[in-house]
Design a protein around this motif. Structure first.
Motif, short mmCIF file in Angstrom:
data_model
loop_
_atom_site.label_atom_id
_atom_site.label_comp_id
_atom_site.label_asym_id
_atom_site.label_seq_id
_atom_site.Cartn_x
_atom_site.Cartn_y
_atom_site.Cartn_z
N LEU A 153 58.81 61.32 64.95
CA LEU A 153 59.63 60.53 65.88
C LEU A 153 58.95 59.20 66.20
N ARG A 154 57.64 59.25 66.39
CA ARG A 154 56.90 58.02 66.71
C ARG A 154 56.90 57.06 65.51
N ALA A 163 61.90 51.62 63.45
CA ALA A 163 63.21 51.20 63.98
C ALA A 163 63.09 50.04 64.95
N SER A 164 61.95 49.94 65.61
CA SER A 164 61.81 48.91 66.64
C SER A 164 61.23 47.62 66.09
N LEU A 179 59.22 56.94 63.15
CA LEU A 179 60.57 56.42 63.01
C LEU A 179 60.85 55.35 64.06
N SER A 180 60.39 55.60 65.28
CA SER A 180 60.56 54.62 66.35
C SER A 180 59.81 53.33 66.03
N MET A 181 58.61 53.49 65.48
CA MET A 181 57.81 52.32 65.11
C MET A 181 58.54 51.45 64.07
N LEU A 198 65.60 54.85 70.15
CA LEU A 198 64.63 54.93 69.07
C LEU A 198 64.04 53.55 68.73
N ALA A 199 64.86 52.51 68.91
CA ALA A 199 64.41 51.17 68.54
C ALA A 199 63.64 50.47 69.65
#
Lengths: 124, 124
Positions: free
Chosen positions: A46-47, A53-54, A49-51, B20-21
């Motif tokens: 999750l981290r 995605a952001s 993917l968040s990294m 998430l983003a």
């Protein structure tokens, strides 16, 4: 972007846009969705993917991700592989490094799957 | 409906509606979300959740769920417990049977978390 991967998450060949509330879900689709949710069901993934995605530019080098975790690069690569196999991200090697980006359509379709129809009002 | 459970998935006390983003996600929130996605990451649990979510009246008796699976009732109950612990469903015992319903807010908040901002246009 791999159209095939998006179709895995998105819409079955036999019906458009079926969500959680449109049962029965066929077994193949359920297995595919479970695989995607399982990929999301880990804090490191999750981290990661968040990294990705952001990130403003949309792409992140694996060389930037490893230092953010107290894990070896093979472990990080393994988690990234699971996210990729689930159709959530894609990547490309350029020289020494591999660059990752999110497949936003995959996430949107997953979100649509989870969204309950607004017709389910109070029945009290 | 348990407000506490919804808050687990939904919004942190320190910020509204982070998705998430919007990295970095704090560790506690990541752990909670991973738990919810892990609960969804199993074909039997997805089918159970879909069965409950698609029910017109909104409630399903556990006695109706067991016959739909080639699994024992304790196994079904275990899967339902994991969905409940993840804050996705809730239940109530009435006499002999337990009745389950979906917490639609929890699903909607999960969907919102996955939805990518539309500002991420083509940068080519």
């Amino acid at each position: 972007m791999s159209k095939q991967e998006l179709e895995v998450i998105g819409q079955g060949a036999d019906g458009c846009c079926d969500g959680l509330a449109s049962a029965p879900l066929d077994d193949e689709r359920v297995a595919q969705l479970a695989k995607v949710f399982k990929a999301l069901g880990d804090p490191v993934r999750l981290r990661l993917l968040s990294m990705i995605a952001s990130r403003e530019g949309g792409e992140v080098c694996v060389c930037e991700m490893t230092p953010a975790f107290d894990l070896s690069q093979p472990t990080i690569s393994h988690h990234l592989k699971l996210l990729r196999q689930a159709g959530l991200i894609d990547c490309e090697r350029r020289g020494t490094w591999v660059y990752y980006w999110v497949l936003p359509g995959a996430l949107d379709q997953l979100a649509a799957f989870l969204t309950m129809p607004q017709t389910a009002g109070a029945t009290a």
